[in-house]
Design an enzyme around this catalytic site. Structure first.
Site, mmCIF file in Angstrom:
data_model
loop_
_atom_site.group_PDB
_atom_site.id
_atom_site.type_symbol
_atom_site.label_atom_id
_atom_site.label_comp_id
_atom_site.label_asym_id
_atom_site.label_seq_id
_atom_site.Cartn_x
_atom_site.Cartn_y
_atom_site.Cartn_z
ATOM 1 N N SER A 177 0.843 -1.205 0.000
ATOM 2 C CA SER A 177 0.000 0.000 0.000
ATOM 3 C C SER A 177 0.876 1.253 0.000
ATOM 4 C CB SER A 177 -0.942 -0.037 1.205
ATOM 5 O OG SER A 177 -1.908 0.980 1.137
ATOM 6 N N ASP A 202 -10.318 -4.889 -4.302
ATOM 7 C CA ASP A 202 -9.728 -3.893 -3.390
ATOM 8 C C ASP A 202 -10.549 -2.609 -3.464
ATOM 9 O OD1 ASP A 202 -8.127 -2.012 -2.052
ATOM 10 O OD2 ASP A 202 -6.290 -3.022 -2.641
ATOM 11 N N HIS A 227 -8.064 -5.251 0.317
ATOM 12 C CA HIS A 227 -6.844 -4.459 0.496
ATOM 13 C C HIS A 227 -5.941 -5.018 1.597
ATOM 14 C CE1 HIS A 227 -4.392 -0.920 -0.068
ATOM 15 N NE2 HIS A 227 -4.399 -0.681 1.235
#
Length: 369
Positions: free
Chosen positions: A163, A228, A257
């Protein structure tokens, strides 16, 4: 104005756990250990064996590193005696080392790697405030520690960014040409592109990975969940398409995610990537680089125009492979600007033959002028 917006964007990008899930304490011998905030139990096991590890036999070094931005960050180094490579892990924006420790132990064992994880400035027991520039200084300090304290060279390092962690990961990867590999897990194209669909890069955007991915020279694995809802899968797909040396990506069907590690394909695909990075040799990498260089378009010669394979962007490109007459409107002949083009010495002018090849019927220099 741009700096103000960037500062505000940073505030929305970082969510360190509060309170931190772990604390740093010193033993009687002066060595640092990490304990869970909720129970004061050492992270490395239920019982401290006095050797830095716990009942699970995990070898954990707890480090405090100074960054060039004046902060002191915490890093965990987990050593695997059978490892050939080291994974430098940059985590997401809402976790700290206490939450990730169990994952680190599993990755270390399953992938047979040494693993270095760290908390950004303002996360966990690290001092300072989280910001884009601080995370860049943080990962640089961790890399320098690997080189200095553990003798690990960049050729034996795989950078892993999850991320927001893809930001510092690509920042460092773009500066290290001999890295073994890069893993981008639920990565972002840029901070602004997460919240709105923009095609251009604005000056106040943060983590402009879209610009840095092109500078990464090592194999790059992209892992992303198709469902996601935080960072759209298009981010991972875009980074994979722009990578210079893309490895077979992993699109986890139904993955979100923060749950990709729960899917069997995740560890299976990651193991295959690590194994291939272990077995790749310097000779193989050099051969691959040569193949990439040789695959680039070559400068054209005069014959390449006749065979409909122009390789020079400065040379005219016919739209019609068989008719190059100006009267058809599909092609206008002009003097090629490529220095490698050799004009015919024939006194006649260029014209098209029935077979589609160029033939001469007058002075080429005059009609190409």
């Amino acid at each position: 104005m741009g700096c103000l917006v960037s500062h505000l964007a940073s505030k929305f990008a970082f969510f360190p756990p509060s309170p931190p899930t772990y604390q740093i304490k010193k033993r009687d011998d002066g060595k640092q250990i990490a304990v869970y905030t909720s129970s004061s139990i050492p992270l490395s096991g239920d019982v401290d064996d006095g050797g830095g590890g716990g009942s699970n036999g995990c070898s954990l070094d707890v480090l405090s590193l100074d960054t060039k931005r004046g902060n002191k960050i915490v890093a965990f180094y987990l050593k695997n005696p059978y490892a050939r490579l080291t994974l430098l892990y940059s985590h997401g924006n809402a976790a700290d080392l206490g939450q990730l420790f169990d994952l680190f132990v599993q990755l270390k064992a399953n992938l047979r790697v040494n693993l270095m994880g760290y908390d950004y400035s303002g996360y966990g027991a690290s001092t300072g405030k989280p910001s884009e520039v601080n995370t860049y200084a943080d990962i640089e300090a961790v890399y320098e520690c690997l080189e200095r304290e553990y003798g690990v060279s960049q050729e034996d390092i795989i950078l892993y960014g999850q991320s927001v962690g893809s930001g510092p990961t690509l920042h460092l990867a773009a500066r290290l040409p001999r890295l073994r590999g890069v893993v981008l897990h639920s990565a972002i194209l840029s901070g602004l592109r997460v919240v709105c669909h923009v095609k251009c890069t604005l000056c106040f955007d943060i983590y402009k990975n879209v610009n840095k991915i092109r500078k990464v020279k090592c194999p790059t694995l992209v892992i992303h969940g198709t469902e996601d809802d935080v960072v759209n899968c298009l981010h991972g797909n875009g980074l994979w398409k722009m990578a210079k040396d893309p490895y077979e990506p992993l699109w986890i069907k139904g993955g979100g995610h923060c749950n990709l590690e729960l899917y069997p394909d995740y560890i299976r695909h990651l193991c295959r990537f690590i194994h291939e990075m272990e077995t790749i040799t310097t000779k193989t990498r050099l051969t691959k680089i040569k193949q990439i260089l040789n695959s680039k378009p070559k400068k054209c010669s005069f014959c390449c125009i006749a065979t409909w394979q122009p390789g020079c962007p400065e040379c005219p490109r016919p739209r019609c492979p068989k008719c190059c007459k100006p009267s058809c409107g599909c092609f206008r002949w002009r003097k090629p600007k490529c220095p490698d083009v050799k004009l015919p010495k024939c006194p006649d002018c260029l014209r098209c033959s029935p077979c589609g090849c160029f033939m001469c019927s007058c002075k080429c220099v005059n009609c190409c002028g």
